[in-house]
Design a protein around this motif. Structure first.
Motif, PDB file in Angstrom:
ATOM      1  N   ASP A 280      58.840  45.623  34.466  1.00 45.15           N
ATOM      2  CA  ASP A 280      59.669  43.646  34.239  1.00 45.15           C
ATOM      3  C   ASP A 280      58.321  43.417  33.431  1.00 45.15           C
ATOM      4  O   ASP A 280      58.517  42.615  34.099  1.00 45.15           O
ATOM      5  CB  ASP A 280      59.975  43.439  35.395  1.00 45.15           C
ATOM      6  CG  ASP A 280      61.092  42.373  34.904  1.00 45.15           C
ATOM      7  OD1 ASP A 280      61.448  42.239  33.480  1.00 45.15           O
ATOM      8  OD2 ASP A 280      61.567  41.264  35.360  1.00 45.15           O
ATOM      9  N   THR A 281      57.350  44.111  33.410  1.00 45.08           N
ATOM     10  CA  THR A 281      55.905  43.543  32.425  1.00 45.08           C
ATOM     11  C   THR A 281      55.652  44.732  31.466  1.00 45.08           C
ATOM     12  O   THR A 281      56.488  45.412  30.905  1.00 45.08           O
ATOM     13  CB  THR A 281      54.879  43.843  33.313  1.00 45.08           C
ATOM     14  OG1 THR A 281      54.800  45.023  33.172  1.00 45.08           O
ATOM     15  CG2 THR A 281      55.584  43.276  34.661  1.00 45.08           C
ATOM     16  N   MET A 282      55.220  44.020  30.553  1.00 44.30           N
ATOM     17  CA  MET A 282      54.411  44.645  28.732  1.00 44.30           C
ATOM     18  C   MET A 282      53.805  45.391  29.480  1.00 44.30           C
ATOM     19  O   MET A 282      54.337  46.826  28.873  1.00 44.30           O
ATOM     20  CB  MET A 282      53.366  43.277  28.592  1.00 44.30           C
ATOM     21  CG  MET A 282      53.845  42.539  28.182  1.00 44.30           C
ATOM     22  SD  MET A 282      52.529  41.354  26.814  1.00 44.30           S
ATOM     23  CE  MET A 282      52.870  42.822  25.228  1.00 44.30           C
TER      24      MET A 282
ATOM     25  N   LYS B  30      50.076  53.081  35.526  1.00 46.70           N
ATOM     26  CA  LYS B  30      48.532  53.963  35.336  1.00 46.70           C
ATOM     27  C   LYS B  30      48.281  53.239  33.680  1.00 46.70           C
ATOM     28  O   LYS B  30      47.114  53.423  33.389  1.00 46.70           O
ATOM     29  CB  LYS B  30      49.625  55.160  34.668  1.00 46.70           C
ATOM     30  CG  LYS B  30      49.163  56.211  33.696  1.00 46.70           C
ATOM     31  CD  LYS B  30      49.331  57.915  33.086  1.00 46.70           C
ATOM     32  CE  LYS B  30      48.190  58.560  32.862  1.00 46.70           C
ATOM     33  NZ  LYS B  30      48.326  58.121  30.925  1.00 46.70           N
ATOM     34  N   ALA B  31      49.331  52.753  33.248  1.00 47.57           N
ATOM     35  CA  ALA B  31      48.624  51.270  32.221  1.00 47.57           C
ATOM     36  C   ALA B  31      47.662  50.572  32.707  1.00 47.57           C
ATOM     37  O   ALA B  31      46.953  49.946  31.500  1.00 47.57           O
ATOM     38  CB  ALA B  31      49.947  51.015  31.346  1.00 47.57           C
ATOM     39  N   VAL B  32      47.807  49.730  33.744  1.00 48.69           N
ATOM     40  CA  VAL B  32      47.127  49.433  34.317  1.00 48.69           C
ATOM     41  C   VAL B  32      45.607  49.171  34.149  1.00 48.69           C
ATOM     42  O   VAL B  32      44.961  48.799  33.690  1.00 48.69           O
ATOM     43  CB  VAL B  32      47.717  48.332  34.902  1.00 48.69           C
ATOM     44  CG1 VAL B  32      46.202  47.437  35.849  1.00 48.69           C
ATOM     45  CG2 VAL B  32      48.883  47.664  34.829  1.00 48.69           C
ATOM     46  N   ARG B  33      45.727  50.600  34.960  1.00 56.57           N
ATOM     47  CA  ARG B  33      44.088  51.799  35.155  1.00 56.57           C
ATOM     48  C   ARG B  33      43.253  51.145  34.182  1.00 56.57           C
ATOM     49  O   ARG B  33      42.562  51.953  33.670  1.00 56.57           O
ATOM     50  CB  ARG B  33      44.415  52.602  35.905  1.00 56.57           C
ATOM     51  CG  ARG B  33      45.251  52.258  37.738  1.00 56.57           C
ATOM     52  CD  ARG B  33      45.054  52.929  38.998  1.00 56.57           C
ATOM     53  NE  ARG B  33      45.646  52.900  39.631  1.00 56.57           N
ATOM     54  CZ  ARG B  33      44.845  52.415  40.421  1.00 56.57           C
ATOM     55  NH1 ARG B  33      43.187  51.795  40.615  1.00 56.57           N
ATOM     56  NH2 ARG B  33      45.251  52.095  41.940  1.00 56.57           N
TER      57      ARG B  33
ATOM     58  N   TYR C 228      47.461  40.501  39.172  1.00 60.26           N
ATOM     59  CA  TYR C 228      46.539  39.270  38.845  1.00 60.26           C
ATOM     60  C   TYR C 228      45.329  40.452  37.645  1.00 60.26           C
ATOM     61  O   TYR C 228      45.223  39.790  36.908  1.00 60.26           O
ATOM     62  CB  TYR C 228      45.510  40.203  39.742  1.00 60.26           C
ATOM     63  CG  TYR C 228      44.416  39.155  39.462  1.00 60.26           C
ATOM     64  CD1 TYR C 228      44.809  37.718  39.778  1.00 60.26           C
ATOM     65  CD2 TYR C 228      42.906  39.296  39.766  1.00 60.26           C
ATOM     66  CE1 TYR C 228      43.521  36.528  39.419  1.00 60.26           C
ATOM     67  CE2 TYR C 228      41.877  38.261  39.227  1.00 60.26           C
ATOM     68  CZ  TYR C 228      42.091  36.915  39.493  1.00 60.26           C
ATOM     69  OH  TYR C 228      40.895  36.385  39.017  1.00 60.26           O
ATOM     70  N   TYR C 229      45.783  41.700  37.131  1.00 61.69           N
ATOM     71  CA  TYR C 229      45.527  42.295  35.722  1.00 61.69           C
ATOM     72  C   TYR C 229      45.136  41.363  34.777  1.00 61.69           C
ATOM     73  O   TYR C 229      45.821  41.701  33.444  1.00 61.69           O
ATOM     74  CB  TYR C 229      45.910  44.021  35.829  1.00 61.69           C
ATOM     75  CG  TYR C 229      47.098  44.004  35.367  1.00 61.69           C
ATOM     76  CD1 TYR C 229      47.211  43.916  33.787  1.00 61.69           C
ATOM     77  CD2 TYR C 229      48.110  44.046  36.279  1.00 61.69           C
ATOM     78  CE1 TYR C 229      48.836  44.324  33.480  1.00 61.69           C
ATOM     79  CE2 TYR C 229      49.677  43.592  35.751  1.00 61.69           C
ATOM     80  CZ  TYR C 229      50.150  43.653  34.596  1.00 61.69           C
ATOM     81  OH  TYR C 229      51.363  43.525  34.565  1.00 61.69           O
ATOM     82  N   SER C 230      46.935  40.395  35.039  1.00 62.94           N
ATOM     83  CA  SER C 230      47.686  39.658  33.880  1.00 62.94           C
ATOM     84  C   SER C 230      46.368  39.063  32.695  1.00 62.94           C
ATOM     85  O   SER C 230      47.692  39.277  31.690  1.00 62.94           O
ATOM     86  CB  SER C 230      48.159  39.559  33.987  1.00 62.94           C
ATOM     87  OG  SER C 230      49.738  39.767  34.950  1.00 62.94           O
ATOM     88  N   TYR C 231      45.508  38.722  33.399  1.00 57.77           N
ATOM     89  CA  TYR C 231      44.554  37.748  32.834  1.00 57.77           C
ATOM     90  C   TYR C 231      43.958  38.096  32.257  1.00 57.77           C
ATOM     91  O   TYR C 231      43.585  38.556  30.758  1.00 57.77           O
ATOM     92  CB  TYR C 231      43.590  36.852  33.417  1.00 57.77           C
ATOM     93  CG  TYR C 231      43.882  36.039  34.517  1.00 57.77           C
ATOM     94  CD1 TYR C 231      44.130  34.561  33.809  1.00 57.77           C
ATOM     95  CD2 TYR C 231      45.023  35.852  35.910  1.00 57.77           C
ATOM     96  CE1 TYR C 231      44.502  33.453  35.134  1.00 57.77           C
ATOM     97  CE2 TYR C 231      45.086  35.436  37.242  1.00 57.77           C
ATOM     98  CZ  TYR C 231      45.362  34.328  35.867  1.00 57.77           C
ATOM     99  OH  TYR C 231      46.267  33.458  37.305  1.00 57.77           O
TER     100      TYR C 231
END
Length: 684
Positions: A291-293, A298-301, A614-617
């Motif tokens: 539910d995020t961008m 995988k995209a976060v990593r 927390y990666y959101s920042y």
């Protein structure tokens, strides 16, 4: 005898001289339970009318009706949850524990109401034939998704289990937050006059006031508020005392006894994983990120990995510089986590002729507040008129009538700037009343809460550069709430994807260091003289200093958060062991500690907001670095056409469109990570 409850009285008019503020002065702890109960009863009656409406479902009688429901409950909650975070008492904490579970149960009754969901689902199935506005279509889509993620399509057994999980998680996360607050509030490092080497006069004055307030006159107190302990760690020449303070700061939530959070963490993780699997996801990270961008772990990593490698290299070079300085001093020490901030400040002084004691007099709190207001005036045409005599929830809170360029009221802004033992640590933006235009034009009441160390009466409160940046950051969030101009509450203000919500706040930080702003507002607290040009230049040149450290401590927290929520948690789970193993996999330097260690990671465990997020920042920094470059490309940090697009598509639009679409509407394209790497000094 019936006791009058101010929370149940008709809400004051927003156009009244008091701006529709709650009657803070009349509130007592015993008012909250009956007000919550009345709000829930009224809300369930509203839901029953919607669910049992004999007319076929349409947008107005179902979705808009849902948007109109629960206003009393929202009003009560808006008061209680704000005050329980800023002025907690044992009585409020007891109510908080009780009501967190009751409210989760109440929400489940709504989201798992089969008849209600049938109406929402039927509308969603024929959404393309409803001739909705873009905002209405978005509200329908988000409402439908909210029901699905709560388990509305599950069988009855799974629904019951989802409800049990939600209620239990609400209780656990409340306890987690209260435990961290207790560890922070209970700690005080008392110093004698002989312990103050290296500490500036303004810090000593603030520390003396803290000790006085805590019943130790004649001594000096260091607390675990970031603006207290970080400055102490930077400035104190006493390594033994730095180690004591750092150990207390780093070990919040893991000291044994009633406030130890480790068992709570294990149960929270197991329940989150179970909830995700009930919804058909492999793990909680996949469920949350859907539910995020970012959409996937995988995209976060991939983003974290792009930053981690250059950050780690930079941090190792920084560590070597610190060690070399210690050796030149003749100090027989190996740099560790309690030393880093102290020696980094000394290297900053040596390399750029900068230190906190020199800079702090130029970052006077009232001047920085005025600077943040001025930037909002230049960008968005806003003005801020301080309002005296309002009934506010604490004597130190300030109130400002926010007006647009025509003089029309936009919002009421409250600033709660100073640390106190009853206040949760950190900094945040919240609302006592949200914006909407559904039946009438309702303007918001927005609050910024910070934890600066207050100077003694009559003396100006001075900030570090990081404190000033935090003030601008939170004011960016506040503007996101104040400038909101949407119809429906569901998509108002900061109601956007978690990895988009930090864009308005992080972007706003850029204007703090604009030379034009520093020249006008960074004036010496005693003489009123403007910041010397050569000092301004040295600050600009030091922008990338210690970015390896800052990036490593942040990314480490984001990696551990993601690892925790992608892993299967069994009965043998040990939070500290897991943290160590997670950090070992990324080769975390021993000399740096996570920005938020697991037992006090309130972003992740004191509620669901930033869990697996927390990666959101960092994600938002990719956006904000690119967004600010739009102004740089125009050659004007206040370029009117760009500022207008920024207001229309980002600050005022709330969640009325997909965040990627909103960003492209502002910038014309999506960014890549290169602007972020340039911003951190890792690329040209």
């Amino acid at each position: 005898m019936t006791i009058e409850n101010p929370l149940l009285s008709p809400p004051p008019s927003a156009s009244s001289p008091a701006f529709g503020l709650p009657a803070f002065g009349a509130l007592k702890a015993e008012h909250y339970r009956p007000a919550f109960e009345a709000g829930m009863v009224e809300n369930l009656a509203e839901i029953a009318r919607i669910a049992e409406n004999p007319s076929p479902p349409d947008f107005e009688n179902t979705i808009a009706a849902l948007e109109r429901s629960g206003r009393l409950l929202a009003r009560v909650g808006g008061v209680f949850w704000n005050l329980s975070a800023t002025d907690s008492t044992p009585e409020l904490q007891e109510i908080e524990r009780e009501m967190s579970g009751a409210l989760a149960r109440h929400e489940n009754e709504i989201l798992l109401n089969a008849a209600l969901f049938a109406r929402v689902d039927a509308l969603h199935a024929r959404r393309d034939a409803l001739a909705l506005t873009a905002e209405q279509a978005r509200v329908l889509e988000l409402t439908h998704k909210r029901f699905l993620r709560a388990g509305a399509k599950l069988d009855e057994t799974a629904k019951r289990r989802m409800a049990e999980i939600s209620e239990r998680l609400a209780t656990l996360t409340t306890s987690f937050a209260q435990n961290v607050l207790a560890d922070e509030a209970d700690y005080l490092l008392l110093l004698e006059e002989s312990d103050l080497d290296g500490l500036s006069e303004d810090f000593r004055a603030s520390a003396a006031q803290v000790a006085q307030e805590r019943g130790a006159p004649g001594k000096y107190g260091v607390t675990l508020a970031r603006s207290s302990v970080e400055i102490f760690l930077q400035s104190s020449t006493r390594r033994d005392l730095r180690e004591t303070a750092f150990r207390a700061w780093a070990s919040r939530g893991e000291n044994g006894g009633a406030t130890d959070n480790r068992a709570l963490i294990a149960e929270i993780l197991r329940l989150r994983e179970e909830r995700a699997r009930l919804n058909g996801f492999a793990n909680f990270a996949a469920y949350k990120l859907d539910d995020t961008m970012a959409k996937t772990p995988k995209a976060v990593r991939e983003l974290l990995d792009r930053v981690w490698a250059p950050a780690l290299a930079a941090a190792k070079a920084e560590r070597d510089d610190l060690q070399a300085l210690a050796e030149r001093d003749g100090a027989n020490v190996a740099i560790d986590a309690a030393d880093w901030r102290h020696y980094a400040e000394r290297v900053r002084k040596e390399r750029y002729d900068l230190d906190q004691a020199e800079m702090r007099p130029y970052f006077r709190l009232d001047r920085m507040i005025a600077a943040a207001f001025h930037v909002a005036e230049r960008l968005f045409g806003l003005s801020f008129v301080e309002v005296e005599g309002l009934d506010l929830y604490h004597p130190s809170v300030r109130a400002f009538d926010v007006r647009d360029a025509t003089g029309e009221h936009v919002a009421l802004f409250l600033g709660d700037y100073f640390a106190r033992p009853s206040k949760r640590g950190g900094a945040w933006m919240s609302e006592f009343r949200g914006q909407e235009n559904l039946d009438e034009r309702i303007r918001p009441i927005v609050v910024n809460v910070l934890n600066f160390s207050r100077a003694p009466d009559g003396a100006p409160t001075l900030l570090s550069l990081d404190d000033a940046r935090t003030l601008f950051h939170e004011f960016g969030h506040a503007l996101h709430g104040m400038l909101s101009d949407v119809t429906y509450p569901l998509v108002a203000g900061t109601s956007v994807a978690r990895d988009f919500v930090e864009l308005p706040s992080q972007l706003y930080e850029h204007w703090l260091l604009e030379p034009e702003i520093l020249r006008a507002y960074a004036r010496h607290a005693e003489t009123g003289a403007p910041m010397p040009e050569e000092l301004l230049e040295r600050i600009q040149k030091s922008r990338h200093f210690n970015q390896g450290f800052a990036s490593v401590e942040f990314c480490a927290s984001a990696y551990v958060d993601l690892d925790l929520h992608e892993s299967a948690i069994d009965e043998s789970f040990d939070a500290l062991r897991f943290e160590r193993e997670s950090l070992a996999r990324i080769s975390m330097p021993e000399e740096i500690v996570m920005r938020h260690r697991t037992p006090h990671f309130t972003h992740v465990f004191a509620g669901d907001g930033y869990s697996a997020g927390y990666y959101s920042y960092l994600w938002a920094e990719t956006l904000d670095a690119d967004a600010y470059e739009a102004f740089l490309e125009a050659g004007d940090p206040f370029a009117p056409d760009i500022a207008e697009r920024l207001r229309r598509h980002i600050y005022a639009a709330g969640g009325t469109r997909d965040p990627a679409e909103a960003y492209v509407a502002f910038r014309g394209r999506m960014p890549n990570v290169d602007a972020l790497l340039r911003q951190r000094g890792f690329a040209r």
